[in-house]
Design an enzyme around this catalytic site. Structure first.
Site, PDB file in Angstrom:
ATOM      1  CB  ALA A 141     -42.055  19.107 -13.623  1.00 54.41           C
ATOM      2  CB  VAL A 171     -47.003  20.188 -14.682  1.00 56.91           C
ATOM      3  CG1 VAL A 171     -46.337  20.886 -15.838  1.00 56.91           C
ATOM      4  CG2 VAL A 171     -46.631  18.720 -14.689  1.00 56.91           C
ATOM      5  CE  LYS A 172     -43.387  28.474 -12.800  1.00 57.16           C
ATOM      6  NZ  LYS A 172     -42.825  29.320 -11.758  1.00 57.16           N
ATOM      7  CB  THR A 173     -47.193  24.744 -18.313  1.00 51.39           C
ATOM      8  OG1 THR A 173     -46.706  24.893 -19.637  1.00 51.39           O
ATOM      9  CG2 THR A 173     -48.719  24.788 -18.319  1.00 51.39           C
ATOM     10  CG  ASP A 219     -45.225  29.155  -9.134  1.00 54.69           C
ATOM     11  OD1 ASP A 219     -45.043  30.010  -8.250  1.00 54.69           O
ATOM     12  OD2 ASP A 219     -44.335  28.364  -9.497  1.00 54.69           O
TER      13      ASP A 219
END
Ligand code: R5P
Length: 259
Positions: A141, A171-173, A219
């Site tokens: 996400a 999760v990517k943040t 990422d």
């Protein structure tokens, strides 16, 4: 987690370190033409030996990336909006069967907490997780893409925790002050985006601080492929993420590669 799901996760996060260097080239799905990605295969070919996975859309994967490349694929599976409209109203754009057909190791979508598309995109996440659980495909996400939100620990922590609660496998943040608190409250691996192109040393510092504060990798896109030496940059990022290099040592790798 069943065997297939665990196996796919271990293609992305190297079992020796539990970390990943994910190269993101999916920007065109809402930005259109993106500097550095005019000819995706040419851009990524020299970078892939230094990446653990590649995040992109199925269109670019099918049309531009040779199927002989063995890099694990993280398939962008949301979209339907552009920078010219309300970005947050994304829908799901890829059926899980097609993700399996292209041999995806994971699928990814964006969610927009606090924006017009909050409910739709969070329900998209739940649907994608259902499909992922059925076939053993992990879901990444992506939080906080867009211009409007404050990317502080309170907001990012809220968005990341909601993703994990809804079943996201990772999760990517964004990195922020107080990032350890975001990590502590998110019971799945976090990777950080690079964001807009910044000076190379600053991008390496960002990666260094993120992994030292608990991120399981990066990422990154524009800070790699828009660098004046993309190969040097991804090697330097890899040294930080996978080999525990200092910022100085990593910057040396970039500088030497640049010549
Ligand atoms: C945004 O939704 C895209 O998924 C990008 O892949 C992401 O923002 C990471 O790329 P960058 O490091 O260029 O921000």
């Amino acid at each position: 987690m069943d065997w297939g799901m665990k196996n796919r996760m271990s293609r992305i996060f190297k079992p020796e370190t539990g970390r990943t260097v994910m190269l993101a080239i999916d920007h065109g799905y809402f930005l259109g033409p993106t500097g550095g990605l005019e000819e995706p295969a040419k851009t990524v070919e020299p970078l892939l030996p230094h990446a653990d996975s590649l995040m992109l859309t199925r269109g670019v994967l099918r049309r531009c990336i040779p199927s002989s490349f063995s890099i694990p694929i993280v398939l962008r599976s949301s979209g339907g909006t552009s920078i010219l409209t309300e970005l947050s109203n994304e829908g799901l754009t890829v059926d899980m069967e097609d993700a399996l057909r292209v041999n995806a190791s994971a699928v990814t979508l964006s969610i927009f907490v606090g924006e017009e598309g909050e409910r739709t995109t969070l329900l998209n996440l739940a649907k994608l997780v259902d499909a992922g659980e059925k076939y053993g495909v992990p879901v990444l996400a992506v939080t906080a893409v867009g211009k409007n939100m404050t990317r502080d620990a309170r907001y990012l922590g809220l968005a990341c925790r909601i993703c994990a609660e809804l079943g996201a496998h990772m999760v990517k943040t964004y990195y922020c002050e107080g990032f350890e608190e975001v990590v502590r409250n998110t019971p799945v691996p976090i990777v950080i985006a690079g964001g807009k192109k910044i000076e190379e040393r600053a991008a390496l510092e960002l990666a260094y601080n993120a992994v030292n504060d608990g991120a399981c990798g990066v990422d990154m896109g524009r800070n790699v492929f828009q660098s004046d030496c993309p190969e040097g940059m991804i090697r330097a990022i890899r040294a930080v993420v996978q080999d525990g290099a200092s910022v100085d040592d990593a910057f040396g790798i970039y500088r030497d590669a640049k010549g």
